[in-house]
Design a protein around this motif. Structure first.
Motif, mmCIF file in Angstrom:
data_model
loop_
_atom_site.group_PDB
_atom_site.id
_atom_site.type_symbol
_atom_site.label_atom_id
_atom_site.label_comp_id
_atom_site.label_asym_id
_atom_site.label_seq_id
_atom_site.Cartn_x
_atom_site.Cartn_y
_atom_site.Cartn_z
ATOM 1 N N ASP A 193 1.077 -1.530 -0.174
ATOM 2 C CA ASP A 193 -0.043 0.090 -0.353
ATOM 3 C C ASP A 193 1.052 1.506 -0.206
ATOM 4 N N GLY A 194 1.810 1.066 -0.280
ATOM 5 C CA GLY A 194 3.162 2.412 -0.613
ATOM 6 C C GLY A 194 3.518 3.010 0.567
ATOM 7 N N LYS A 195 3.300 2.258 1.875
ATOM 8 C CA LYS A 195 4.072 2.410 3.598
ATOM 9 C C LYS A 195 5.700 2.112 3.403
ATOM 10 N N ARG A 196 6.351 2.447 3.899
ATOM 11 C CA ARG A 196 8.102 2.471 4.161
ATOM 12 C C ARG A 196 7.609 2.097 5.420
ATOM 13 N N LYS A 197 8.192 0.475 5.334
ATOM 14 C CA LYS A 197 8.925 -0.149 7.492
ATOM 15 C C LYS A 197 9.837 0.116 7.619
ATOM 16 N N LEU A 198 11.088 0.925 8.461
ATOM 17 C CA LEU A 198 11.829 0.535 8.543
ATOM 18 C C LEU A 198 12.638 -0.127 10.075
ATOM 19 N N PHE A 199 13.278 -1.193 10.007
ATOM 20 C CA PHE A 199 13.655 -1.941 10.717
ATOM 21 C C PHE A 199 15.256 -1.761 10.812
ATOM 22 N N PHE A 200 15.251 -1.613 13.310
ATOM 23 C CA PHE A 200 16.542 -0.789 13.148
ATOM 24 C C PHE A 200 16.829 -1.474 14.390
ATOM 25 N N GLU A 201 18.126 -1.521 15.020
ATOM 26 C CA GLU A 201 18.536 -3.054 15.873
ATOM 27 C C GLU A 201 20.126 -2.375 16.554
ATOM 28 N N GLY A 202 19.728 -2.422 17.602
ATOM 29 C CA GLY A 202 20.783 -2.657 18.809
ATOM 30 C C GLY A 202 22.287 -3.154 18.557
ATOM 31 N N LYS A 203 23.409 -2.196 18.134
ATOM 32 C CA LYS A 203 24.419 -2.925 18.569
ATOM 33 C C LYS A 203 24.600 -3.792 19.437
ATOM 34 N N LEU A 204 25.042 -5.339 19.053
ATOM 35 C CA LEU A 204 25.634 -5.722 20.160
ATOM 36 C C LEU A 204 26.611 -5.504 21.875
ATOM 37 N N THR A 205 27.155 -4.215 20.778
ATOM 38 C CA THR A 205 28.184 -3.927 22.157
ATOM 39 C C THR A 205 27.760 -2.931 22.809
ATOM 40 N N ASP A 206 26.450 -2.122 22.486
ATOM 41 C CA ASP A 206 25.842 -1.475 22.958
ATOM 42 C C ASP A 206 24.885 -1.967 23.823
ATOM 43 N N CYS A 207 23.988 -2.790 23.425
ATOM 44 C CA CYS A 207 23.035 -3.185 23.962
ATOM 45 C C CYS A 207 23.526 -4.120 25.751
ATOM 46 N N ARG A 208 24.650 -4.608 25.442
ATOM 47 C CA ARG A 208 25.291 -5.760 26.152
ATOM 48 C C ARG A 208 25.911 -5.143 27.305
ATOM 49 N N HIS A 209 26.266 -3.525 27.484
ATOM 50 C CA HIS A 209 26.447 -3.284 28.547
ATOM 51 C C HIS A 209 25.631 -1.648 29.145
ATOM 52 N N CYS A 210 23.926 -2.070 28.520
ATOM 53 C CA CYS A 210 23.376 -1.193 28.322
ATOM 54 C C CYS A 210 22.942 -1.184 29.737
ATOM 55 N N GLU A 211 22.370 0.170 30.455
ATOM 56 C CA GLU A 211 21.786 0.040 32.064
ATOM 57 C C GLU A 211 20.448 0.176 31.953
ATOM 58 N N LEU A 212 19.728 0.796 30.659
ATOM 59 C CA LEU A 212 18.489 0.398 30.661
ATOM 60 C C LEU A 212 18.060 -1.486 30.076
ATOM 61 N N LYS A 213 19.269 -1.995 29.426
ATOM 62 C CA LYS A 213 18.983 -3.108 29.035
ATOM 63 C C LYS A 213 17.695 -4.531 29.701
ATOM 64 N N HIS A 214 17.350 -4.341 30.658
ATOM 65 C CA HIS A 214 16.416 -5.334 31.867
ATOM 66 C C HIS A 214 15.491 -3.688 31.624
ATOM 67 N N GLN A 215 14.860 -3.135 31.221
ATOM 68 C CA GLN A 215 13.875 -2.360 30.984
ATOM 69 C C GLN A 215 13.743 -2.571 29.299
ATOM 70 N N CYS A 216 14.653 -2.568 28.551
ATOM 71 C CA CYS A 216 14.597 -2.485 27.223
ATOM 72 C C CYS A 216 14.139 -2.978 26.111
ATOM 73 N N MET A 217 14.653 -4.409 26.661
ATOM 74 C CA MET A 217 14.554 -6.052 26.164
ATOM 75 C C MET A 217 14.072 -6.614 26.945
ATOM 76 N N ARG A 218 13.264 -7.811 25.564
ATOM 77 C CA ARG A 218 12.083 -8.902 26.795
ATOM 78 C C ARG A 218 12.789 -10.290 26.800
ATOM 79 N N ASN A 219 14.389 -9.928 26.216
ATOM 80 C CA ASN A 219 15.590 -10.768 26.950
ATOM 81 C C ASN A 219 16.543 -10.630 26.825
ATOM 82 N N PRO A 220 17.269 -9.919 28.021
ATOM 83 C CA PRO A 220 18.311 -9.184 28.076
ATOM 84 C C PRO A 220 19.469 -10.151 27.747
ATOM 85 N N SER A 221 19.386 -11.698 28.114
ATOM 86 C CA SER A 221 20.252 -12.610 27.660
ATOM 87 C C SER A 221 21.239 -12.405 25.865
#
Length: 140
Positions: A90-118
């Motif tokens: 229908d002409g819409k654009r969908k952009l998919f983004f992913e956090g960099k592993l090194t950023d997410c691995r050491h992030c203080e918000l990891k447990h609030q941000c990810m369903r599976n932080p491990s």
């Protein structure tokens, strides 16, 4: 007249092509109406009481998207990488983004941000994933 479930570009193109005078509110009509401006703050999101077994995480609305530059920044301030871009039928654009592993691995918000932080802890894992869908503004 129809309800918002019938609001899509395919139906709008059909109505325009056939010259049918129809009244269908778009899916975002409440966000455009000042009457409903404080509805979520006052009553909360709908149907939250029926969710079972799904961990609540930081919503995608808390991420900063730049559609023109096709960039995304997480709530911790880290840039995410553009994993995929899709143009729907229908002409819409969908952009998919992913956090960099090194950023997410050491992030203080990891447990609030990810369903599976491990999942960010291994090489085969993934960082937080979010997407945004939008149009170029030229719809029927």
């Amino acid at each position: 007249t129809a309800d918002t479930g019938f609001s899509n570009d395919a139906n709008n193109h059909y109505l325009r092509r056939e010259g049918i005078n129809a009244y269908i509110p778009d899916n975002q009509f409440r966000s455009c109406d000042k009457t409903f401006m404080e509805q979520k703050e006052k009553y909360g999101k709908r149907h939250r009481d029926t969710l079972k077994g799904i961990k609540s995480v930081i919503p995608a609305s808390e991420f900063s998207f730049n559609k023109k530059r096709k960039t995304c920044r997480c709530p911790a301030g880290n840039d995410m990488w553009l994993k995929n871009e899709v143009i729907t039928s229908d002409g819409k654009r969908k952009l998919f983004f992913e956090g960099k592993l090194t950023d997410c691995r050491h992030c203080e918000l990891k447990h609030q941000c990810m369903r599976n932080p491990s999942s960010a802890d291994t090489r085969e894992g993934h960082g937080r994933q979010v997407s945004i869908t939008y149009t170029n503004g030229r719809t029927a």
